[in-house]
Design an enzyme around this catalytic site. Structure first.
Site, PDB file in Angstrom:
ATOM      1  N   SER A 143       6.989  -3.168  29.596  1.00  0.00           N
ATOM      2  CA  SER A 143       7.771  -3.045  29.555  1.00  0.00           C
ATOM      3  C   SER A 143       9.052  -2.992  31.444  1.00  0.00           C
ATOM      4  CB  SER A 143       7.933  -1.155  29.255  1.00  0.00           C
ATOM      5  OG  SER A 143       8.763  -0.346  29.104  1.00  0.00           O
TER       6      SER A 143
ATOM      7  N   TYR B  12       3.945   6.708  31.367  1.00  0.00           N
ATOM      8  CA  TYR B  12       4.260   5.926  30.353  1.00  0.00           C
ATOM      9  C   TYR B  12       4.119   4.260  31.373  1.00  0.00           C
ATOM     10  CZ  TYR B  12       7.181   2.321  27.939  1.00  0.00           C
ATOM     11  OH  TYR B  12       7.337   1.607  27.511  1.00  0.00           O
TER      12      TYR B  12
END
Length: 383
Positions: A225, A238
């Site tokens: 990501s 995250y």
């Protein structure tokens, strides 16, 4: 004859034009299978503009030399970007229940790959949809990547199917966002869940299928990501898990080179999936945070601040695009490109943010981050 007469320029000009034409043709041919026509156009325009600049600003000798050098570099780059033939290559994808993994499974099936899809729930709607819409080349397996026993079972079944040819690529796509909120407020279980799925799960899958990849000298494509490179407020768990996956990929890239296996990392951003959850799941996240923080921390932050930190993400997800084609292009490059790049930034937003974090001072990044992710409410103790 004057060495700088028009006639003397015809030969070098002809050679230069030929080099330029070959470079553009090779580049266009190498990109045609991924549908990157804007990239081809941009590359062609830049090469032409450089040629015009060289011949208008320098003597014929230096103009020819510089433009020919650019053509040779372009030709070398385009050769490295050539796509390998499909040849019934087999690919394993994790996280195929929904989102990117689900759509990618259909996309690769349509291209003619043999696709093995790992899903969290083999009886769920996502898995059933794949079974109905995909060809017989696609197989769907129950594979919770946090459960090593399920991974080993799928590995054995895939090994039986691919036999001596091996598995060409694994796409570690499965991932979760965890909870949203300040890092101090997130329960430790959220950090562990993110690491279990986003990092340890990908490591477990990679290790389990490595013997099959060694047979084919294939690829490991890890879908990380933008958060794996760029710090984002309220996403500490995250970001940490995706950063771990990015660094793991970088190390494995060096270690697996001797086996002929290439490792690719994808940093997508700005795509709409169900990773942000729904109103119900966000409400559960907020309740989980409130139930697990101490009274003094709650007093410092205040419930209003916690609420205002979580819910804007639902609005942000609505603004994201549902067009996954940039991700598919990069993943396909990672799978089939003769010499793929290590890092692909899927989406213009991801590319710009990478430039911002790596090439600008921290103060500039912090300012831009505050503009992109504004905080309208301060903790209670600061008001």
């Amino acid at each position: 004859m004057n060495p700088f007469s028009w006639e003397s320029r015809l030969l070098p000009l002809g050679v230069t034009v030929m080099l330029g034409a070959i470079a553009l043709y090779k580049f266009k041919k190498s990109q045609s299978r991924t549908g990157s026509s804007p990239v081809v156009l941009c590359h062609s325009v830049l090469l032409c503009l450089w040629g015009i600049y060289c011949f208008s600003s320098f003597s014929i000798f230096w103009g020819w030399t510089l433009f020919s050098l650019a053509c040779c570099i372009s030709l070398s780059y385009s050769t490295s970007q050539e796509m390998l033939p499909l040849d019934k290559r087999a690919v394993l994808i994790t996280g195929g229940d929904s989102g990117i993994g689900h759509a990618l499974s259909k996309y690769l099936d349509e291209l003619g790959f043999t696709v093995f899809v790992g899903v969290l729930n083999e009886k769920g709607p996502g898995a059933e949809a794949l079974k109905k819409t995909c060809s017989k080349r696609t197989s769907v397996f129950q594979m919770d990547i946090t459960k090593p026993a399920q991974i080993r079972e799928v590995q054995a079944r895939v090994a039986e199917k691919v036999q001596q040819t091996g598995l060409w690529a694994i796409v570690n796509n499965a991932g979760i966002l965890g909870s949203i909120g300040d890092g101090e407020l997130l329960p430790m279980e959220v950090y562990r869940q993110c690491m279990d799925v986003n990092f340890f799960g990908a490591v477990e899958v990679t290790k389990a299928f490595m013997p099959l990849l060694r047979k084919s000298k294939g690829r490991v494509v890890n879908v990380s990501s933008l958060a794996g490179a760029m710090p984002m407020k309220f996403l500490a768990a995250y970001c940490a898990s995706k950063a771990a996956l990015t660094m793991f990929s970088a190390v494995m890239r060096m270690e697996l080179e001797k086996w002929g296996i290439k490792v690719v990392i994808i940093h997508p951003a700005g795509f709409k999936t169900n990773i942000f959850g729904t109103k119900e799941t966000l409400g559960m996240q907020e309740k989980n945070i409130l139930d697990n923080i101490s009274p003094d921390v709650l007093e410092a932050y205040g419930q209003d601040y916690i609420h205002s930190s979580i819910w804007p993400f639902l609005q942000t997800s609505e603004k994201c695009t549902t067009d996954f084609s940039p991700i598919f292009t990069d993943i396909l490059n990672g799978i089939l490109c003769k010499n793929p790049s290590f890092l692909y930034t899927a989406g213009m937003f991801s590319y710009l943010c990478h430039c911002l974090i790596f090439y600008f001072p921290v103060s500039v990044f912090d300012y831009a981050s505050k503009k992109m992710f504004p905080t309208k409410t301060l903790p209670k103790a600061l008001t």
